[in-house]
Motif scaffolding. Structure first.
Motif, PDB file in Angstrom:
ATOM      1  N   LYS A 161      53.780 -49.892  52.883  1.00  0.00           N
ATOM      2  CA  LYS A 161      54.580 -48.684  52.782  1.00  0.00           C
ATOM      3  C   LYS A 161      55.709 -48.883  51.776  1.00  0.00           C
ATOM      4  CE  LYS A 161      53.683 -46.916  57.429  1.00  0.00           C
ATOM      5  NZ  LYS A 161      54.291 -46.499  58.721  1.00  0.00           N
ATOM      6  N   LYS A 162      55.978 -47.827  51.015  1.00  0.00           N
ATOM      7  CA  LYS A 162      57.008 -47.919  49.985  1.00  0.00           C
ATOM      8  C   LYS A 162      57.496 -46.511  49.641  1.00  0.00           C
ATOM      9  CE  LYS A 162      53.142 -48.416  46.786  1.00  0.00           C
ATOM     10  NZ  LYS A 162      52.456 -49.324  45.846  1.00  0.00           N
ATOM     11  N   VAL A 163      58.614 -46.480  48.956  1.00  0.00           N
ATOM     12  CA  VAL A 163      59.248 -45.220  48.558  1.00  0.00           C
ATOM     13  C   VAL A 163      59.436 -45.242  47.048  1.00  0.00           C
ATOM     14  CG1 VAL A 163      61.336 -43.826  48.728  1.00  0.00           C
ATOM     15  CG2 VAL A 163      60.436 -44.951  50.761  1.00  0.00           C
ATOM     16  N   LEU A 164      59.141 -44.136  46.379  1.00  0.00           N
ATOM     17  CA  LEU A 164      59.330 -44.056  44.932  1.00  0.00           C
ATOM     18  C   LEU A 164      60.699 -43.449  44.641  1.00  0.00           C
ATOM     19  CD1 LEU A 164      58.250 -44.499  42.111  1.00  0.00           C
ATOM     20  CD2 LEU A 164      57.181 -42.230  42.216  1.00  0.00           C
ATOM     21  N   LEU A 165      61.530 -44.247  44.008  1.00  0.00           N
ATOM     22  CA  LEU A 165      62.874 -43.824  43.624  1.00  0.00           C
ATOM     23  C   LEU A 165      62.878 -43.362  42.175  1.00  0.00           C
ATOM     24  CD1 LEU A 165      66.065 -43.788  43.858  1.00  0.00           C
ATOM     25  CD2 LEU A 165      65.954 -46.191  43.111  1.00  0.00           C
ATOM     26  N   SER A 166      63.423 -42.178  41.922  1.00  0.00           N
ATOM     27  CA  SER A 166      63.690 -41.706  40.559  1.00  0.00           C
ATOM     28  C   SER A 166      65.202 -41.578  40.419  1.00  0.00           C
ATOM     29  CB  SER A 166      63.031 -40.353  40.298  1.00  0.00           C
ATOM     30  OG  SER A 166      61.626 -40.462  40.321  1.00  0.00           O
ATOM     31  N   VAL A 167      65.763 -42.192  39.364  1.00  0.00           N
ATOM     32  CA  VAL A 167      67.214 -42.219  39.235  1.00  0.00           C
ATOM     33  C   VAL A 167      67.618 -42.079  37.772  1.00  0.00           C
ATOM     34  CG1 VAL A 167      67.218 -44.764  39.171  1.00  0.00           C
ATOM     35  CG2 VAL A 167      69.327 -43.547  39.776  1.00  0.00           C
ATOM     36  N   TRP A 168      68.721 -41.344  37.546  1.00  0.00           N
ATOM     37  CA  TRP A 168      69.289 -41.188  36.208  1.00  0.00           C
ATOM     38  C   TRP A 168      70.781 -41.502  36.297  1.00  0.00           C
ATOM     39  CZ3 TRP A 168      65.637 -38.187  38.395  1.00  0.00           C
ATOM     40  CH2 TRP A 168      64.420 -38.033  37.701  1.00  0.00           C
ATOM     41  N   ILE A 204      75.938 -42.955  38.882  1.00  0.00           N
ATOM     42  CA  ILE A 204      74.700 -42.205  39.140  1.00  0.00           C
ATOM     43  C   ILE A 204      74.942 -40.720  38.907  1.00  0.00           C
ATOM     44  CG2 ILE A 204      72.956 -41.602  40.855  1.00  0.00           C
ATOM     45  CD1 ILE A 204      72.829 -44.508  40.003  1.00  0.00           C
ATOM     46  N   VAL A 205      74.059 -40.105  38.117  1.00  0.00           N
ATOM     47  CA  VAL A 205      74.147 -38.660  37.887  1.00  0.00           C
ATOM     48  C   VAL A 205      73.256 -37.919  38.880  1.00  0.00           C
ATOM     49  CG1 VAL A 205      73.816 -36.792  36.225  1.00  0.00           C
ATOM     50  CG2 VAL A 205      74.629 -39.031  35.439  1.00  0.00           C
ATOM     51  N   TYR A 206      72.029 -38.430  39.061  1.00  0.00           N
ATOM     52  CA  TYR A 206      71.118 -37.778  40.009  1.00  0.00           C
ATOM     53  C   TYR A 206      70.026 -38.771  40.402  1.00  0.00           C
ATOM     54  CZ  TYR A 206      67.552 -34.679  41.937  1.00  0.00           C
ATOM     55  OH  TYR A 206      66.628 -34.091  42.773  1.00  0.00           O
ATOM     56  N   PHE A 207      69.637 -38.753  41.676  1.00  0.00           N
ATOM     57  CA  PHE A 207      68.474 -39.531  42.099  1.00  0.00           C
ATOM     58  C   PHE A 207      67.774 -38.800  43.234  1.00  0.00           C
ATOM     59  CE2 PHE A 207      71.765 -41.005  44.954  1.00  0.00           C
ATOM     60  CZ  PHE A 207      71.131 -41.266  46.155  1.00  0.00           C
ATOM     61  N   GLU A 208      66.496 -39.116  43.395  1.00  0.00           N
ATOM     62  CA  GLU A 208      65.731 -38.516  44.473  1.00  0.00           C
ATOM     63  C   GLU A 208      64.583 -39.445  44.852  1.00  0.00           C
ATOM     64  OE1 GLU A 208      64.272 -34.793  42.887  1.00  0.00           O
ATOM     65  OE2 GLU A 208      62.362 -35.696  42.357  1.00  0.00           O
TER      66      GLU A 208
END
Length: 342
Positions: A186-193, A199-203
Motif C-alpha cells: 500500500k502506498k500514497v501518491l504525493l503531488s507537490v509544488w 509549499i504552494v500546493y500539494f495533494e
C-alpha cells in the motif's frame, strides 16, 4: 635503525640464556628503552626461534616480489581504470597486493561503491544537459528568476519504510539480511509544488487514479488558484517561472496548451536529469530520509505525517533547495554533462 634492532635481539638472546620468558624479557627491555622499543609479539617470535635452536640475529633474506613501487604508476593504472582491484594492480606492477593496499592508503584512495544513475547518457544527451544548464545559468545572471520559480513533481510514499541497518559480524560469518519493501504494498501518491518560500500546493491522489494529462491539467488549475492566493506578487508582476520534468503527462500537447493559457514561463529540462530537479535532489531526498523506518496503518496516517513534515520546514530549508540550482548548472557544465553524484 637496523643496528638498534639487532641490539635488541642480542638483549633478548641474553635473557633467553638467563632462563627468562618472552614476557619478562619484553618488560625489562621496555623499562630501559621505552614502551615502543619492541612489541611483545616480536619478543615471543624471537624466543620461539631461539627454542628451535636458531640463534641467528639477522633478518632472513625475503624471496618473492619487491615492495618498492612508484606511486605515479599506481595513479596511472587507476586513472585508466578506476575499477582496478589491488590484486590486478599488484600483478601489473609485480608487487604484493598488500604493498599496493599500503600505497593506496598513503595516497588517500578509498574504495567506494559506484553510485546508481538513471542511465548511461549518450553524447547527444550530455550536450543537451550542457546546453540547458548554460542557457539557464546565463539567463539567471542577466535576469534573476529563482524567486519567481515554482517547481513540482510526484512521489510514491509507501506504508512500510524499511531502514537497512549495519551490524557487527566476525570474518567469515554471513551478514544479517533485510527484506526489501514490497513494491506492491500500500502506498500514497504525493503531488507537490513549491518555491523558495515553501509549499504552494500539494495533494494526494486516490489509490487507483494514475497521473495522466487530464489529471495533471486539473492539478495545474488548482495550483494556479493556490498561487493567486499565496503568491499574489507573482501574478501581479512578472509572473510564474515554472519547472517540471519530462514525464509524459507534463509534456503532452494539452498540458502545453494549459500552460500557455496560464501564461507561465516554462523552463527547459533535459531528459533523464533528476539531478537538476529540486524536488528530486532536495525535497524528496529529505522526505525519504525522514520516512526511513516509519510505518503507517492507513492513508490518513501517511497524510498526517506528510502535512507535519512540510509544516516543520522553515523558509530557509526551501530557499536552500532552490538557490543551489546555479551551482548545479555550473557543475554539469564543468563535468561535461555528466550526472552530479553525491
Amino acid at each position: 635503525m637496523e643496528n638498534q634492532k639487532e641490539h635488541f635481539r642480542h638483549i633478548l638472546l641474553f635473557y633467553f640464556c638467563k632462563g627468562k620468558n618472552a614476557s619478562q624479557a619484553h618488560k625489562k627491555l621496555c623499562a630501559v628503552y621505552g614502551d615502543e622499543a619492541l612489541k611483545e609479539r616480536q619478543c615471543q617470535n624471537w624466543f620461539a626461534k631461539f627454542r628451535s635452536g636458531d640463534f641467528s640475529l639477522k633478518d632472513e633474506k625475503r624471496s618473492g616480489r619487491p615492495v618498492e613501487v612508484d606511486d605515479a604508476l599506481i595513479k596511472a593504472i587507476i586513472n585508466s581504470d578506476c575499477h582496478s582491484t589491488t590484486r590486478e594492480i599488484a600483478e601489473k606492477l609485480h608487487v604484493s597486493h598488500t604493498c599496493i593496499e599500503n600505497h593506496l592508503k598513503q595516497l588517500g584512495y578509498i574504495r567506494k561503491l559506484d553510485t546508481w544513475v538513471p542511465q548511461e547518457l549518450k553524447e547527444s544527451q550530455l550536450m543537451q544537459r550542457i546546453s540547458s544548464c548554460d542557457l539557464l545559468k546565463k539567463r539567471n545572471e542577466n535576469d534573476p528568476f529563482l524567486k519567481r520559480l515554482i517547481t513540482g513533481d510526484e512521489k510514491w510514499v509507501v506504508y512500510n519504510n524499511i531502514k537497512r541497518k549495519r551490524s557487527w559480524s566476525r570474518p567469515g560469518e554471513l551478514t544479517q539480511t533485510t527484506s526489501k519493501a514490497d513494491i506492491h504494498q500500500k502506498k500514497v501518491l504525493l503531488s507537490v509544488w513549491w518555491d523558495y518560500k515553501g509549499i504552494v500546493y500539494f495533494e494526494f491522489l486516490p489509490p487507483n487514479r494514475p497521473i495522466n494529462s487530464d489529471v495533471y491539467i486539473e492539478q495545474l488549475t488548482k495550483l494556479n488558484n493556490a498561487v493567486e492566493e499565496k503568491r499574489p506578487e507573482l501574478t501581479n508582476r512578472k509572473g510564474v517561472v515554472f519547472h517540471h520534468d519530462n514525464a509524459r503527462p507534463h509534456t503532452s500537447l494539452v498540458t502545453w496548451q494549459k500552460l500557455m493559457e496560464l501564461g507561465w514561463d516554462v523552463l527547459p529540462h533535459p531528459p533523464y536529469s533528476p539531478d537538476l530537479a529540486p524536488s528530486d535532489y532536495f525535497l524528496f531526498r529529505s522526505l525519504q530520509n525522514s520516512l526511513n523506518g516509519k510505518n503507517f496503518n492507513n492513508d490518513d496516517d501517511v497524510k498526517s505525517y506528510l502535512i507535519q513534515f512540510f509544516a516543520n520546514k522553515n523558509q530557509k530549508f526551501f530557499e536552500r533547495g532552490i538557490m543551489m540550482l546555479p551551482e548545479r548548472w555550473q557543475k554539469v557544465i564543468d563535468q561535461n554533462g555528466q550526472y552530479i553524484t553525491e
